[in-house]
Enzyme design. Structure first.
Site, mmCIF file in Angstrom:
data_model
loop_
_atom_site.group_PDB
_atom_site.id
_atom_site.type_symbol
_atom_site.label_atom_id
_atom_site.label_comp_id
_atom_site.label_asym_id
_atom_site.label_seq_id
_atom_site.Cartn_x
_atom_site.Cartn_y
_atom_site.Cartn_z
ATOM 1 N N GLU A 57 -10.940 35.874 87.258
ATOM 2 C CA GLU A 57 -11.747 36.689 88.445
ATOM 3 C C GLU A 57 -12.630 35.943 88.957
ATOM 4 O O GLU A 57 -13.606 35.781 88.567
ATOM 5 C CB GLU A 57 -12.005 38.142 87.905
ATOM 6 C CG GLU A 57 -12.581 38.888 89.019
ATOM 7 C CD GLU A 57 -13.385 39.951 88.836
ATOM 8 O OE1 GLU A 57 -13.648 40.851 89.569
ATOM 9 O OE2 GLU A 57 -13.465 40.346 87.408
ATOM 10 N N ASP A 82 -18.705 33.450 88.039
ATOM 11 C CA ASP A 82 -19.662 33.696 89.038
ATOM 12 C C ASP A 82 -20.838 32.870 88.832
ATOM 13 O O ASP A 82 -21.164 32.232 87.663
ATOM 14 C CB ASP A 82 -19.985 35.279 88.959
ATOM 15 C CG ASP A 82 -20.710 35.651 90.313
ATOM 16 O OD1 ASP A 82 -21.814 35.091 90.741
ATOM 17 O OD2 ASP A 82 -20.166 36.277 91.043
ATOM 18 N N ASP A 131 -16.953 37.420 99.507
ATOM 19 C CA ASP A 131 -17.670 37.196 100.879
ATOM 20 C C ASP A 131 -16.755 36.386 101.559
ATOM 21 O O ASP A 131 -16.079 35.605 101.445
ATOM 22 C CB ASP A 131 -18.816 36.267 100.580
ATOM 23 C CG ASP A 131 -19.560 36.214 101.702
ATOM 24 O OD1 ASP A 131 -19.428 36.476 102.978
ATOM 25 O OD2 ASP A 131 -20.971 35.724 101.516
ATOM 26 N N LYS A 135 -18.839 32.823 109.128
ATOM 27 C CA LYS A 135 -19.319 31.867 109.834
ATOM 28 C C LYS A 135 -18.896 30.288 109.291
ATOM 29 O O LYS A 135 -18.991 29.489 109.596
ATOM 30 C CB LYS A 135 -20.844 31.568 110.218
ATOM 31 C CG LYS A 135 -21.295 32.833 110.913
ATOM 32 C CD LYS A 135 -22.903 32.789 111.434
ATOM 33 C CE LYS A 135 -23.274 34.062 112.321
ATOM 34 N NZ LYS A 135 -24.532 33.963 112.544
ATOM 35 N N ASP A 165 -11.845 44.517 101.506
ATOM 36 C CA ASP A 165 -11.985 45.350 102.711
ATOM 37 C C ASP A 165 -12.117 44.916 103.777
ATOM 38 O O ASP A 165 -12.349 45.178 105.101
ATOM 39 C CB ASP A 165 -13.464 46.225 102.472
ATOM 40 C CG ASP A 165 -14.522 45.391 102.550
ATOM 41 O OD1 ASP A 165 -14.532 44.613 101.646
ATOM 42 O OD2 ASP A 165 -15.205 45.490 103.345
ATOM 43 N N THR A 205 -14.285 48.478 92.328
ATOM 44 C CA THR A 205 -15.453 47.823 91.965
ATOM 45 C C THR A 205 -16.885 48.582 92.752
ATOM 46 O O THR A 205 -16.299 49.401 93.557
ATOM 47 C CB THR A 205 -15.492 46.623 92.484
ATOM 48 O OG1 THR A 205 -15.434 46.409 93.713
ATOM 49 C CG2 THR A 205 -14.334 45.613 91.919
ATOM 50 N N TYR A 206 -17.703 48.091 92.561
ATOM 51 C CA TYR A 206 -19.221 48.992 93.123
ATOM 52 C C TYR A 206 -18.983 48.482 94.653
ATOM 53 O O TYR A 206 -18.972 49.423 95.429
ATOM 54 C CB TYR A 206 -20.280 48.155 92.508
ATOM 55 C CG TYR A 206 -21.437 48.493 93.580
ATOM 56 C CD1 TYR A 206 -22.316 49.635 93.533
ATOM 57 C CD2 TYR A 206 -22.080 47.538 94.364
ATOM 58 C CE1 TYR A 206 -23.133 50.137 94.374
ATOM 59 C CE2 TYR A 206 -22.810 47.742 95.424
ATOM 60 C CZ TYR A 206 -23.621 49.168 95.302
ATOM 61 O OH TYR A 206 -24.726 49.407 95.847
ATOM 62 N N TYR A 207 -18.459 47.451 95.094
ATOM 63 C CA TYR A 207 -18.271 47.072 96.387
ATOM 64 C C TYR A 207 -17.261 47.596 97.150
ATOM 65 O O TYR A 207 -17.473 48.190 98.096
ATOM 66 C CB TYR A 207 -18.286 45.649 96.724
ATOM 67 C CG TYR A 207 -19.568 44.935 96.481
ATOM 68 C CD1 TYR A 207 -20.780 44.846 97.314
ATOM 69 C CD2 TYR A 207 -19.702 44.129 95.480
ATOM 70 C CE1 TYR A 207 -22.031 44.454 97.110
ATOM 71 C CE2 TYR A 207 -20.996 43.536 95.041
ATOM 72 C CZ TYR A 207 -22.091 43.627 96.181
ATOM 73 O OH TYR A 207 -23.225 43.173 95.725
ATOM 74 N N GLU A 208 -16.103 47.905 96.322
ATOM 75 C CA GLU A 208 -15.096 48.731 97.052
ATOM 76 C C GLU A 208 -15.422 50.106 97.174
ATOM 77 O O GLU A 208 -15.229 50.799 98.197
ATOM 78 C CB GLU A 208 -13.785 48.761 96.018
ATOM 79 C CG GLU A 208 -12.683 49.612 96.417
ATOM 80 C CD GLU A 208 -11.283 49.485 95.746
ATOM 81 O OE1 GLU A 208 -10.555 50.325 95.863
ATOM 82 O OE2 GLU A 208 -11.160 48.667 94.876
#
Length: 226
Positions: A57, A82, A131, A135, A165, A205-208
């Site tokens: 992952e 990570d 992320d 840019k 997302d 996940t938290y971000y989802e």
């Protein structure tokens, strides 16, 4: 989080039995839980125990997907990568608390992923809510640069999963798949609208949760490099 708390967690990473550490730029040397340092390319399956498939992952954060998949598939090993040590600490502690002996973490920079794994040593790759690098297209985890890196470690027929997302990252990924003529097994820009749900999508996940709470739809693509 205070600086002292972060430093404490970072120090504790050296003591956790499911955490591996890399500190060198483009260096293959990994610090093992026992403190030994060595090049682990080609050695992971022996190190992690049993000849199980190895699933990565990338940009795992707290490793929520690794934890979820580890519960669902005890006959595979899962490793979250990570650079943020405090996030890895959280995931590693949860894996130990849940008794997940098949979930591990590697603190390392994904740019140098070829330095950590041998050819065909990795069975699958998950990229979850990375992320989108609005840019910096070259830094997107599905850019041609990163796909070429994955080719050097992923086994033939190995799958790459993208869950995001971000319309930007999703469309960009589909463009790369088409441009390189890669086998696309499945893609949808709103997976939770489908009547038939893949059990793997159920890990959130938290971000989802954060993005869905703001009305974002979740996109998913599964493809191969050969």
């Amino acid at each position: 989080m205070g600086r002292n708390k972060k430093l404490q967690k970072f120090a504790e990473l050296h003591e956790l039995p499911n955490v591996y550490l890399n500190f060198g730029v483009n260096s293959p040397i990994i610090e093992l839980p026992n403190g030994q340092k060595q090049d682990m390319r080609g050695q992971w399956k022996a190190q992690l125990g049993q000849d199980k498939p190895l699933v990565l992952e990338l940009a795992c954060g707290k490793g929520e997907y690794s934890l979820g998949l580890g519960q669902m598939y005890p006959d595979s090993n899962f490793m979250g990568l990570d650079l943020k040590g405090n996030r890895i600490w959280t995931g590693a502690k949860k894996a130990l608390e849940q008794g997940l002996g098949n979930v591990f973490f590697l603190r390392a920079q994904i740019d140098f992923i070829e330095s950590f794994f041998a050819s065909e040593e990795v069975d699958e790759i998950w990229i979850t809510f990375a992320d989108p690098q609005a840019k910096k297209p070259r830094k997107r985890l599905t850019s041609p640069l990163f796909l070429s890196r994955y080719r050097n470690i992923l086994k033939k027929g190995g799958k790459i999963h993208l869950k995001t997302d971000s319309p930007l990252l999703y469309e960009f990924t589909l463009e790369q798949i088409e441009a390189q003529g890669l086998p696309l097994e499945f893609a949808h820009d709103d997976i939770y609208s489908l009547a038939e749900q893949d059990p793997n999508w159920g890990i959130t996940t938290y971000y989802e949760q954060l993005h869905r709470g703001k009305g974002a739809t979740i996109k998913y693509a599964r493809f191969r490099l050969d």
